[in-house]
Design a protein around this motif. Structure first.
Motif: not given
Length: 144
Positions: A118-126
Motif C-alpha cells: 500500500a505504501a508503494a502504491l501511495a508513493a506514486g499516486a496523484h
C-alpha cells in the motif's frame, strides 16, 4: 494464582513431572514432551498440566495417550515428592500457545507485506481533480 502457595505448589509439580519425563516412561508412544505450565486450583485439589510435543499430529496423539495412561503413576510420584496432605488430581492438556503464536506471527508478516504494498502504491499516486479543490471567494475585478 493469587495465593503464593498455589504458585509454589504448581512450580514444584512442574519440576517433578518434568524430571520424571526426563527419566523416561516405558511407553513408546511418548514423544519429546515439554511441560510449559502447571495451574493449581486454590484448594490444591486439582492441577492442570500444560504440555507441548515436538512432532507431527501422530506424535502429539501418541504422547497424549501415553500421558493419559501414565497419569496415575505421575500422581503417585507427585504425591511422594510434594509432601502435602492431599495429592492433587492431574489433568494433562495440550498447550495450543506455540501454534497460536506461530499463526499470529504469520498474520503479522502478511499485514506488514500488505502495508508495504500500500505504501508503494501511495508513493506514486496523484490526487484526482484540481490541485486546490476548495472554492475561493471571487475578487471584485472578476465580478465586473
Amino acid at each position: 494464582m493469587s495465593n503464593p502457595r498455589t504458585g509454589k505448589v504448581a512450580e514444584r509439580i512442574q519440576q517433578i513431572i518434568a524430571r520424571r519425563l526426563d527419566k523416561g516412561l516405558r511407553d513408546p508412544r511418548l514423544g519429546f514432551v515439554t511441560i510449559t505450565e502447571v495451574r493449581v486450583t486454590g484448594d490444591l485439589q486439582h492441577a492442570s498440566v500444560f504440555y507441548t510435543v515436538y512432532g507431527d499430529e501422530e506424535a502429539q496423539a501418541g504422547s497424549a495417550a501415553a500421558l493419559k495412561a501414565a497419569t496415575g503413576m505421575m500422581r503417585s510420584e507427585v504425591g511422594k515428592q510434594l509432601g502435602t496432605r492431599l495429592t492433587p488430581t492431574l489433568e494433562f492438556i495440550h498447550d495450543e500457545l506455540p501454534e497460536s503464536a506461530q499463526h499470529m506471527s504469520e498474520l503479522l508478516a502478511e499485514a506488514k507485506r500488505r502495508d508495504e504494498e500500500a505504501a508503494a502504491l501511495a508513493a506514486g499516486a496523484h490526487y484526482a481533480g484540481d490541485a486546490d479543490p476548495y472554492v475561493k471567494p471571487r475578487d471584485e475585478e472578476d465580478a465586473d
